[in-house]
Write a protein that holds these residues in place. Structure first.
Motif, PDB file in Angstrom:
ATOM      1  N   VAL A  10       0.216 -44.588  39.991  1.00  0.00           N
ATOM      2  CA  VAL A  10       1.278 -44.828  38.909  1.00  0.00           C
ATOM      3  C   VAL A  10       0.669 -44.132  37.670  1.00  0.00           C
ATOM      4  N   ILE A  11      -0.569 -44.344  37.489  1.00  0.00           N
ATOM      5  CA  ILE A  11      -1.339 -43.510  36.194  1.00  0.00           C
ATOM      6  C   ILE A  11      -1.262 -41.943  36.781  1.00  0.00           C
ATOM      7  N   GLN A  12      -1.398 -41.597  37.888  1.00  0.00           N
ATOM      8  CA  GLN A  12      -1.486 -40.462  38.289  1.00  0.00           C
ATOM      9  C   GLN A  12      -0.233 -39.721  38.036  1.00  0.00           C
ATOM     10  N   GLN A  13       0.832 -40.389  38.504  1.00  0.00           N
ATOM     11  CA  GLN A  13       2.221 -39.713  38.060  1.00  0.00           C
ATOM     12  C   GLN A  13       2.627 -39.602  36.674  1.00  0.00           C
ATOM     13  N   ARG A  14       2.173 -40.682  35.985  1.00  0.00           N
ATOM     14  CA  ARG A  14       2.222 -40.824  34.305  1.00  0.00           C
ATOM     15  C   ARG A  14       1.482 -39.511  33.786  1.00  0.00           C
ATOM     16  N   VAL A  15       0.325 -39.031  34.343  1.00  0.00           N
ATOM     17  CA  VAL A  15      -0.601 -37.974  33.799  1.00  0.00           C
ATOM     18  C   VAL A  15       0.091 -36.819  34.168  1.00  0.00           C
ATOM     19  N   ASP A  16       0.669 -36.549  35.134  1.00  0.00           N
ATOM     20  CA  ASP A  16       1.283 -35.427  35.771  1.00  0.00           C
ATOM     21  C   ASP A  16       2.677 -35.098  34.783  1.00  0.00           C
ATOM     22  N   LYS A  17       3.314 -36.061  34.537  1.00  0.00           N
ATOM     23  CA  LYS A  17       4.635 -36.003  33.793  1.00  0.00           C
ATOM     24  C   LYS A  17       4.277 -35.652  32.166  1.00  0.00           C
ATOM     25  N   ALA A  18       2.995 -36.242  31.754  1.00  0.00           N
ATOM     26  CA  ALA A  18       2.763 -35.928  30.292  1.00  0.00           C
ATOM     27  C   ALA A  18       1.995 -34.383  30.178  1.00  0.00           C
TER      28      ALA A  18
END
Length: 102
Positions: A10-18
Motif C-alpha cells: 500500500v505504501i509503495q503504491q502511494r509512493v509511486d502515485k506521489a
C-alpha cells in the motif's frame, strides 16, 4: 515494529502515485529545463563509445538512491505511526508498556 507485506505494498503504491504527480508538477518545469541543458552541455564532448559504461553506472546509482529514499520514507512512516500511537495511548506510553499492536 516491522510492517506487514500488504502494508508495504500500500505504501509503495502511494509512493509511486506521489512520484508520478511530483514528476509532472508545474513547479519543476524550470528545474527540468535547466537539468536538460546541463545534461546536453555535459555530454557534448563525451566519447560515445563509453556511454554504455556510463549508463550502467547511472542505472546502478539511480537504483541505490531510490532504495535509500524508500528506506528513509518507510522509517519516517514507522516513526510517525509510533508517535501517533504514543499520542493516542499516553497512559501506556508513560507506564513504559507497549501499546496494542506494536
Amino acid at each position: 515494529m516491522e510492517f506487514p507485506p500488504w502494508f508495504r505494498q500500500v505504501i509503495q503504491q502511494r509512493v509511486d502515485k506521489a512520484a508520478a504527480q511530483a514528476e509532472h508538477h508545474s513547479d519543476l518545469k524550470q528545474i527540468k529545463m535547466e537539468e536538460e541543458r546541463a545534461f546536453r552541455v555535459l555530454f557534448a564532448g563525451i566519447d560515445t563509445e563509453r556511454m554504455a559504461e556510463f549508463s550502467e553506472w547511472e542505472d546502478r546509482h539511480g537504483l541505490k538512491q531510490a532504495l535509500i529514499n524508500e528506506k528513509i520514507y518507510l522509517s519516517g512512516m514507522q516513526e510517525g505511526i509510533q508517535l501517533a500511537v504514543a499520542l493516542l495511548y499516553p497512559s501506556l506510553w508513560r507506564d513504559g508498556k507497549e501499546p496494542p499492536g506494536v
